[in-house]
Design a protein around this motif. Structure first.
Motif, PDB file in Angstrom:
ATOM      1  N   ILE A 186       0.812  -1.225   0.000  1.00 36.21           N
ATOM      2  CA  ILE A 186       0.000   0.000   0.000  1.00 36.21           C
ATOM      3  C   ILE A 186       0.843   1.272   0.000  1.00 36.21           C
ATOM      4  O   ILE A 186       0.299   2.372  -0.026  1.00 36.21           O
ATOM      5  CB  ILE A 186      -0.978   0.030   1.201  1.00 36.21           C
ATOM      6  N   GLY A 187       2.185   1.134   0.038  1.00 42.73           N
ATOM      7  CA  GLY A 187       3.057   2.301  -0.015  1.00 42.73           C
ATOM      8  C   GLY A 187       3.474   2.807   1.351  1.00 42.73           C
ATOM      9  O   GLY A 187       2.891   2.467   2.378  1.00 42.73           O
ATOM     10  N   ALA A 188       4.513   3.637   1.352  1.00 45.16           N
ATOM     11  CA  ALA A 188       5.080   4.138   2.604  1.00 45.16           C
ATOM     12  C   ALA A 188       4.135   5.095   3.319  1.00 45.16           C
ATOM     13  O   ALA A 188       4.014   5.068   4.543  1.00 45.16           O
ATOM     14  CB  ALA A 188       6.419   4.828   2.342  1.00 45.16           C
ATOM     15  N   GLU A 189       3.450   5.950   2.552  1.00 41.04           N
ATOM     16  CA  GLU A 189       2.605   6.966   3.171  1.00 41.04           C
ATOM     17  C   GLU A 189       1.459   6.333   3.954  1.00 41.04           C
ATOM     18  O   GLU A 189       1.215   6.672   5.114  1.00 41.04           O
ATOM     19  CB  GLU A 189       2.058   7.910   2.098  1.00 41.04           C
ATOM     20  N   ARG A 224       8.117   8.805   0.036  1.00 35.88           N
ATOM     21  CA  ARG A 224       7.031   9.754   0.308  1.00 35.88           C
ATOM     22  C   ARG A 224       6.929  10.795  -0.814  1.00 35.88           C
ATOM     23  O   ARG A 224       5.828  11.176  -1.215  1.00 35.88           O
ATOM     24  CB  ARG A 224       7.243  10.426   1.654  1.00 35.88           C
ATOM     25  N   LEU A 225       8.069  11.253  -1.323  1.00 31.60           N
ATOM     26  CA  LEU A 225       8.031  12.241  -2.409  1.00 31.60           C
ATOM     27  C   LEU A 225       7.486  11.620  -3.695  1.00 31.60           C
ATOM     28  O   LEU A 225       6.760  12.278  -4.451  1.00 31.60           O
ATOM     29  CB  LEU A 225       9.424  12.811  -2.648  1.00 31.60           C
ATOM     30  N   LEU A 226       7.806  10.367  -3.953  1.00 33.05           N
ATOM     31  CA  LEU A 226       7.270   9.689  -5.125  1.00 33.05           C
ATOM     32  C   LEU A 226       5.758   9.531  -5.018  1.00 33.05           C
ATOM     33  O   LEU A 226       5.039   9.604  -6.017  1.00 33.05           O
ATOM     34  CB  LEU A 226       7.929   8.317  -5.296  1.00 33.05           C
ATOM     35  N   GLU A 227       5.279   9.306  -3.817  1.00 38.10           N
ATOM     36  CA  GLU A 227       3.847   9.138  -3.598  1.00 38.10           C
ATOM     37  C   GLU A 227       3.095  10.466  -3.617  1.00 38.10           C
ATOM     38  O   GLU A 227       1.977  10.543  -4.133  1.00 38.10           O
ATOM     39  CB  GLU A 227       3.600   8.452  -2.248  1.00 38.10           C
ATOM     40  N   ARG A 228       3.698  11.501  -3.046  1.00 36.98           N
ATOM     41  CA  ARG A 228       2.937  12.703  -2.738  1.00 36.98           C
ATOM     42  C   ARG A 228       3.299  13.921  -3.588  1.00 36.98           C
ATOM     43  O   ARG A 228       2.754  14.995  -3.375  1.00 36.98           O
ATOM     44  CB  ARG A 228       3.128  13.056  -1.259  1.00 36.98           C
ATOM     45  N   SER A 229       4.232  13.791  -4.520  1.00 37.36           N
ATOM     46  CA  SER A 229       4.620  14.951  -5.322  1.00 37.36           C
ATOM     47  C   SER A 229       4.772  14.557  -6.783  1.00 37.36           C
ATOM     48  O   SER A 229       4.790  13.371  -7.132  1.00 37.36           O
ATOM     49  CB  SER A 229       5.944  15.535  -4.811  1.00 37.36           C
ATOM     50  N   ASP A 230       4.895  15.582  -7.613  1.00 37.24           N
ATOM     51  CA  ASP A 230       5.137  15.365  -9.045  1.00 37.24           C
ATOM     52  C   ASP A 230       6.582  15.701  -9.419  1.00 37.24           C
ATOM     53  O   ASP A 230       6.901  15.889 -10.595  1.00 37.24           O
ATOM     54  CB  ASP A 230       4.181  16.223  -9.878  1.00 37.24           C
ATOM     55  N   ALA A 287       8.525   2.565 -11.139  1.00 38.77           N
ATOM     56  CA  ALA A 287       7.533   1.524 -10.876  1.00 38.77           C
ATOM     57  C   ALA A 287       6.849   1.764  -9.542  1.00 38.77           C
ATOM     58  O   ALA A 287       5.636   1.556  -9.400  1.00 38.77           O
ATOM     59  CB  ALA A 287       8.207   0.150 -10.891  1.00 38.77           C
ATOM     60  N   TYR A 288       7.618   2.234  -8.560  1.00 40.76           N
ATOM     61  CA  TYR A 288       7.035   2.517  -7.250  1.00 40.76           C
ATOM     62  C   TYR A 288       6.007   3.637  -7.364  1.00 40.76           C
ATOM     63  O   TYR A 288       4.910   3.539  -6.810  1.00 40.76           O
ATOM     64  CB  TYR A 288       8.143   2.906  -6.268  1.00 40.76           C
ATOM     65  N   ARG A 289       6.343   4.684  -8.092  1.00 40.15           N
ATOM     66  CA  ARG A 289       5.411   5.811  -8.253  1.00 40.15           C
ATOM     67  C   ARG A 289       4.148   5.365  -8.990  1.00 40.15           C
ATOM     68  O   ARG A 289       3.035   5.754  -8.633  1.00 40.15           O
ATOM     69  CB  ARG A 289       6.095   6.952  -9.000  1.00 40.15           C
ATOM     70  N   ALA A 290       4.308   4.539 -10.004  1.00 38.83           N
ATOM     71  CA  ALA A 290       3.149   4.075 -10.761  1.00 38.83           C
ATOM     72  C   ALA A 290       2.183   3.302  -9.871  1.00 38.83           C
ATOM     73  O   ALA A 290       0.972   3.358 -10.055  1.00 38.83           O
ATOM     74  CB  ALA A 290       3.600   3.201 -11.931  1.00 38.83           C
ATOM     75  N   LYS A 291       2.733   2.602  -8.893  1.00 39.88           N
ATOM     76  CA  LYS A 291       1.895   1.781  -8.017  1.00 39.88           C
ATOM     77  C   LYS A 291       1.260   2.579  -6.891  1.00 39.88           C
ATOM     78  O   LYS A 291       0.127   2.326  -6.494  1.00 39.88           O
ATOM     79  CB  LYS A 291       2.732   0.640  -7.433  1.00 39.88           C
ATOM     80  N   PHE A 292       1.987   3.579  -6.367  1.00 40.07           N
ATOM     81  CA  PHE A 292       1.530   4.238  -5.137  1.00 40.07           C
ATOM     82  C   PHE A 292       1.270   5.724  -5.253  1.00 40.07           C
ATOM     83  O   PHE A 292       0.960   6.380  -4.256  1.00 40.07           O
ATOM     84  CB  PHE A 292       2.556   4.015  -4.028  1.00 40.07           C
ATOM     85  N   ALA A 293       1.362   6.318  -6.438  1.00 39.33           N
ATOM     86  CA  ALA A 293       1.219   7.771  -6.575  1.00 39.33           C
ATOM     87  C   ALA A 293      -0.138   8.270  -6.121  1.00 39.33           C
ATOM     88  O   ALA A 293      -0.272   9.412  -5.700  1.00 39.33           O
ATOM     89  CB  ALA A 293       1.461   8.201  -8.017  1.00 39.33           C
TER      90      ALA A 293
END
Length: 322
Positions: free
Chosen positions: A175-178, A270-276, A308-314
């Motif tokens: 489900i991602g770090a965030e 967290r930046l990959l999940e929460r930012s562009d 790949a991480y960003r694609a899954k959890f962005a």
């Protein structure tokens, strides 16, 4: 991961069982955390007696576990090691064969070992039982100094509370770090502990981090984008580099360099999940310097790429911050 089966047998350990229930069984959709279809299962439905005398009533047999995305194995009494119910062993083997997640808590790893799914692989268990596992299952590469081990889609954890570390580690991948940080916050535990069981073997547990080190770690967390050296950190703690490194590892179970690397990875997640932000910008912000170095660290620690991480959890970045 949508379905979770937690296997209990007579003599189960209540705390370790509770860890699985807490990590995967509670509804946290109000925090934006996806809900799992979590079920407690056993070979023969009915009363299952814990190792401290009370019992629980389990309605489900092992059928659900044959289809679950994750199968959690709770510890069994020592006298049953090597004599696990064959029906449970079949479920474990099936989960491994079909590529489901397998997670054992504490001595639950002996069940996985007996099923043969750890042969030729790295695993762990409670440090107190490591020598016995090595003797009973010589084909397993037993590491007694870590909190948990992931080998493929199989995770074995060390004693008691390390099971929670293993559960959070798995959640970070699913489900991602965030969102995992939200789960940890609700549990009132750190989302990730550094170090391993070596901190706890025949040595007193430190009560709390010293003020000097707490000040340094807080400062380092706010300056991860900078090049940080042990000499710099030691100077801020008013210690010699050698003394600082020794005390830091004693309290954190990891070297300053390893701790910094882990904090930078978490920050990047967290930046990959929460930012562009682009990969070069994230690498700079986290202190990796370049996207290439960021990719190397992601591959080494998480077994995936930042893209790949960003694609899954962005999608997590659209949630409110914790």
């Amino acid at each position: 991961m949508k379905t979770v089966a937690c296997i209990v047998q007579d003599g189960f350990a209540p705390f370790e069982f509770g860890v699985a229930c807490e990590a995967f069984g509670l509804d946290r959709t109000d925090d934006g955390v996806p809900n799992f279809d979590f079920r407690v299962v056993t070979a023969v439905p009915g009363k299952v007696v814990s190792k401290v005398g009370f019992s629980i009533n389990v309605d489900d047999d092992l059928s659900f576990a044959y289809e679950a995305d994750l199968v959690v194995v709770c510890p069994i009494p020592r006298e049953w090691w090597g004599a696990t119910d064959p029906r449970v062993l079949d479920v474990v083997r099936d989960a491994a064969a079909r590529g489901a997640w397998l997670l054992s808590v504490c001595s639950g790893s002996f069940v996985l070992a007996e099923a043969g799914v750890l042969d030729g692989r790295r695993a762990t268990t409670h440090w107190k039982y490591a020598d016995e596992m090595i003797a009973m299952f010589p084909r397993i590469d037993v590491d007694p100094e870590v909190l948990f081990v992931q080998d493929g889609r199989t995770i074995t954890s060390a004693g008691t509370a390390a099971g929670l570390d293993a559960c959070l580690h798995l959640l970070r991948q699913e489900i991602g770090a965030e969102l995992t940080n939200r789960v940890a916050r609700r549990m009132v535990v750190p989302p990730q502990r550094d170090g391993g069981q070596a901190q706890f073997i025949d040595r007193p547990l430190p009560v709390a981090q010293s003020d000097a080190l707490l000040t340094v770690t807080e400062w380092a967390m706010g300056n991860l984008r900078d090049e940080l050296t042990v000499d710099q950190l030691a100077s801020r703690a008013h210690m010699s580099p050698r003394t600082f490194a020794r005390r830091f590892k004693a309290e954190h179970g990891a070297t300053p360099a390893a701790w910094l690397s882990r904090q930078r990875i978490v920050r990047a997640q967290r930046l990959l999940e929460r930012s562009d932000l682009g990969l070069d910008e994230i690498a700079t912000e986290c202190g990796f310097g370049s996207a290439a170095v960021l990719r190397q660290n992601f591959a080494r620690v998480l077994g995936t790429t930042p893209t790949a991480y960003r694609a899954k959890f962005a999608c997590a970045r659209s949630e409110s911050s914790v």
